[in-house]
Scaffold this motif. Structure first.
Motif, short mmCIF file in Angstrom:
data_model
loop_
_atom_site.label_atom_id
_atom_site.label_comp_id
_atom_site.label_asym_id
_atom_site.label_seq_id
_atom_site.Cartn_x
_atom_site.Cartn_y
_atom_site.Cartn_z
N VAL A 98 1.02 -1.24 0.08
CA VAL A 98 -0.25 -0.01 0.14
C VAL A 98 0.73 1.19 -0.06
O VAL A 98 2.17 1.24 0.50
N THR A 99 0.39 2.45 -0.61
CA THR A 99 0.89 3.71 -0.28
C THR A 99 0.32 4.52 0.50
O THR A 99 -1.08 4.51 0.58
N ILE A 100 1.06 5.04 1.56
CA ILE A 100 0.45 5.98 2.44
C ILE A 100 0.86 7.33 2.38
O ILE A 100 2.13 7.24 1.76
N VAL A 101 0.29 8.28 3.12
CA VAL A 101 1.10 9.76 3.05
C VAL A 101 1.37 10.01 4.52
O VAL A 101 0.27 10.25 5.12
N SER A 102 2.74 10.26 4.70
CA SER A 102 2.97 10.19 5.93
C SER A 102 4.64 10.75 6.11
O SER A 102 5.32 9.93 6.76
N PRO A 103 4.59 11.97 5.99
CA PRO A 103 3.88 12.87 5.25
C PRO A 103 3.90 12.87 3.90
O PRO A 103 3.22 13.50 3.10
N THR A 104 5.18 12.23 3.44
CA THR A 104 5.31 11.83 2.05
C THR A 104 4.79 10.76 1.53
O THR A 104 4.47 9.59 2.41
N TYR A 105 4.83 10.47 0.22
CA TYR A 105 4.22 8.95 -0.21
C TYR A 105 4.95 8.13 0.28
O TYR A 105 6.29 8.11 -0.12
N THR A 106 4.88 7.02 0.84
CA THR A 106 5.63 5.81 1.36
C THR A 106 4.83 4.58 1.10
O THR A 106 3.56 4.45 1.19
N THR A 107 5.63 3.48 0.69
CA THR A 107 5.00 2.13 0.36
C THR A 107 5.34 1.16 1.51
O THR A 107 6.43 1.20 2.10
N LEU A 108 4.39 0.40 1.92
CA LEU A 108 4.36 -0.33 2.88
C LEU A 108 3.86 -1.68 2.49
O LEU A 108 2.96 -1.75 1.65
N GLU A 109 4.38 -2.51 3.15
CA GLU A 109 3.86 -4.14 2.71
C GLU A 109 3.32 -4.51 4.11
O GLU A 109 3.98 -4.57 5.27
N ILE A 110 2.14 -4.95 4.11
CA ILE A 110 1.47 -5.50 5.35
C ILE A 110 0.94 -6.87 5.29
O ILE A 110 0.63 -7.22 3.91
#
Length: 121
Positions: A98-110
């Motif tokens: 997923v891509t979150i905004v925290s505060p920049t665009y960040t990709t995470l695997e969950i």
């Protein structure tokens, strides 16, 4: 925080069918890829199927029997499993990039918590 919640596991006889569901919740900008993995006792976790905008992909062992699909409006991925075999017995895990905004665009695997599928012979 983004979470994946799986449902649909259980006990089924060989030749039967089950459908797994996995819903993503929380705050995210986009879900890029969703997938199902499985891990049998004493074995490594293996990829079962993936789904992304470019299409779907399946492990050879499940091709023609399993179908992965996705409802973007519900942020949910499904795995329809038909013609189940005893060797499909495993804990099935949902996975998402997923891509979150925290505060920049960040990709995470969950990962989800896993759901047990037992196929009896």
């Amino acid at each position: 925080q983004v979470q994946l919640v799986e449902s649909g596991g259980g006990l089924v006889q060989a030749g039967g069918s089950l459908r797994l569901s996995c819903a993503a919740s929380g705050s995210f900008f986009a879900i890029n890829v969703m997938a199902w993995y499985r891990q049998a006792v004493g074995k490594q976790r293996e990829l079962v199927a993936t789904i992304a905008t470019r299409g779907t992909n399946y492990a050879d062992s499940v091709k023609g029997r399993f179908t992965i699909s996705r409802d973007n409006a519900k942020s949910t991925v499904y795995l329809q499993m038909n013609s189940l075999k005893p060797e499909d017995t495993a804990v099935y895990y949902c996975n998402a990039v997923v891509t979150i905004v925290s505060p920049t665009y960040t990709t995470l695997e969950i990962w989800g918590q896993g759901t047990l599928i037992t196929v009896s012979s």
